[in-house]
Write an enzyme that holds these catalytic residues in place. Sequence first.
Site, short mmCIF file in Angstrom:
data_model
loop_
_atom_site.label_atom_id
_atom_site.label_comp_id
_atom_site.label_asym_id
_atom_site.label_seq_id
_atom_site.Cartn_x
_atom_site.Cartn_y
_atom_site.Cartn_z
N LEU A 23 9.47 -6.32 -0.61
CA LEU A 23 10.68 -5.91 -1.32
C LEU A 23 11.10 -4.50 -0.95
O LEU A 23 12.27 -4.13 -1.12
CB LEU A 23 10.47 -6.01 -2.83
CG LEU A 23 10.23 -7.41 -3.39
CD1 LEU A 23 9.89 -7.35 -4.87
CD2 LEU A 23 11.45 -8.29 -3.16
N GLY A 24 10.17 -3.68 -0.50
CA GLY A 24 10.52 -2.31 -0.13
C GLY A 24 9.28 -1.48 0.11
O GLY A 24 8.15 -1.90 -0.16
N GLY A 26 7.98 2.89 0.12
CA GLY A 26 8.29 4.29 -0.15
C GLY A 26 7.05 5.14 0.00
O GLY A 26 6.01 4.67 0.47
N GLY A 27 7.17 6.40 -0.41
CA GLY A 27 6.05 7.31 -0.27
C GLY A 27 4.86 6.92 -1.12
O GLY A 27 3.73 7.28 -0.81
N GLY A 29 3.89 3.75 -1.84
CA GLY A 29 3.26 2.53 -1.38
C GLY A 29 4.28 1.47 -1.04
O GLY A 29 5.46 1.75 -0.84
N VAL A 31 6.04 -2.33 -1.99
CA VAL A 31 6.32 -3.28 -3.06
C VAL A 31 6.51 -4.66 -2.45
O VAL A 31 7.33 -4.84 -1.54
CB VAL A 31 7.57 -2.88 -3.86
CG1 VAL A 31 7.79 -3.86 -5.01
CG2 VAL A 31 7.43 -1.46 -4.41
N LYS A 45 3.31 -3.68 -6.67
CA LYS A 45 3.37 -2.37 -6.03
C LYS A 45 1.95 -1.95 -5.67
O LYS A 45 1.13 -1.67 -6.55
CB LYS A 45 4.02 -1.34 -6.95
CG LYS A 45 4.23 0.00 -6.26
CD LYS A 45 5.24 0.85 -7.02
CE LYS A 45 5.69 2.03 -6.18
NZ LYS A 45 6.81 2.76 -6.79
N ASP A 136 12.30 10.77 -12.42
CA ASP A 136 12.86 10.41 -11.11
C ASP A 136 13.92 9.33 -11.27
O ASP A 136 13.92 8.32 -10.57
CB ASP A 136 11.75 9.95 -10.17
CG ASP A 136 12.21 9.93 -8.71
OD1 ASP A 136 11.57 9.23 -7.90
OD2 ASP A 136 13.22 10.59 -8.38
#
Length: 482
Positions: A23-24, A26-27, A29, A31, A45, A136
């Site tokens: 699904l994606g 990032g910094g 980890g 997902v 995640k 965030d």
Amino acid sequence: MSAMPLEPGDPRHVGPWELLGRLGEGGQGVVYLGGNLVGERVAVKVLRGLDRDALRRMEREVEAARRVAPSCTVRIVDVRLDQTAAYVVSEYVDGPSLQDAVKAEGPRRGAALEKLAVGTASALATVHAAGIVHRDFKPHNVLLGPDGPRIIDFGIARALDMTSSLTKGPIGTPAYMAPEQIEGHAVTAAADVFAWGAVMVFAATGHPAFARAGMQALFHQILSEEPDLSGMDGPLRDVVRSCLAKDPALRPAASELVSRLTGQDTAFMPHAPPVATWSVAPAPTLPSARPRRRRVWPWLVPAIAVPVVAALAAGGVLLGRQLLDSQVVATSLPDMCKLYDSGDGKEVLRDMGAANGRRIPQGNKDQYGEWRLCAFGTGRFPPKNTFQIQLNLYKPDDPKTGVEWARHALNGGTDFGCTGDPTSSTGVGEESCDGRTKDSWAVVNARKGNVVASATCSTPNVNAADLRALRRAADLALDETL
């Protein structure tokens, strides 16, 4: 939110969850889209780079996140946080992020923008009421689900942001950071309100409120210059401008935002999540007030039925009680999942087949008081295999009124599923009744002072031994509380 194929090197399973796609990333980890044997779809995640301090903070923040109403965010289904594996499994929301939606379709307009503004402000108000600061909040962390916007990553973001092993200096996504975040001051709910204002600018116009190139120039703009509100008009522009005040003390609270956006004269009351099959009674002096529904959480069923890592227990709470006109009343509730760890409680769990089952705690405070529950996994009541105990505490700040409300609730003011009038003849609490919930679960309800206990199991019919066990469970919960 569509999943991409797994990449070489990606795991195929994480704990009991099969990974179906990406699904994606990032910094923090990666997902993944995951699933289990009963067909539940989840977002998994997988976290990386966490030291021991980070893991401990994550545990505290995940527990805090469980207190937030699932209608506002995504519910956490499963967690493992240790040095060998760290992951958080949450509800899968079938919808794009606000970032992707604006990029693909353009800015939100009219009713869609209004719905987004009210929905996200209401979600933040409820998050803040649970004692959590997101830190965030940004378009990537707003999912546009079929039933409205959902906020994601609030507790996880805060826990990770506090770790020296992952970050240095100011924390957050630069274009949405409040001045106090940049300067390293204490971060409160006001920082989330600032970020909400910046997110609404992006949603309404397609451009950020602060967009200078380069980190230093961007930070200077946020600290010293006015936001770019070009393309915004109407009442929302004024609301957003107040949220982007440099001084956090001058920003409205999230609850005030909801009131201003909806035109309410009274303050917004963050709502409790639906939790059980009964309703909380309105105040007897306000018979026209609509009762707030509490339903059994459907997500508890697959979570308990699948043998996964035990859920983190809710933190202990000091028991509170006082004597009122020769009657004992409660001012707080105990940890529901720990009530049955000794003595009679162990016998109750043994009788219900839940001595070794998974435990899932939930609880929140609302306008009527406070509720807490624990759902226990058991193999005795298929197919949902659940035994559950819940306590509803009425008006802890005004126990005398709380007693009236609790009595009113059990005696027809609320649908507790009783098939007869409450009676004192069973010896459970001051009065009790048996029956079935709207989901056809067997239930025993009992009241003592300003507390109502409900013990249920996932079957419509129970034998005499099971009924006695449910009564003992409710009675024990009341005795331990009062």
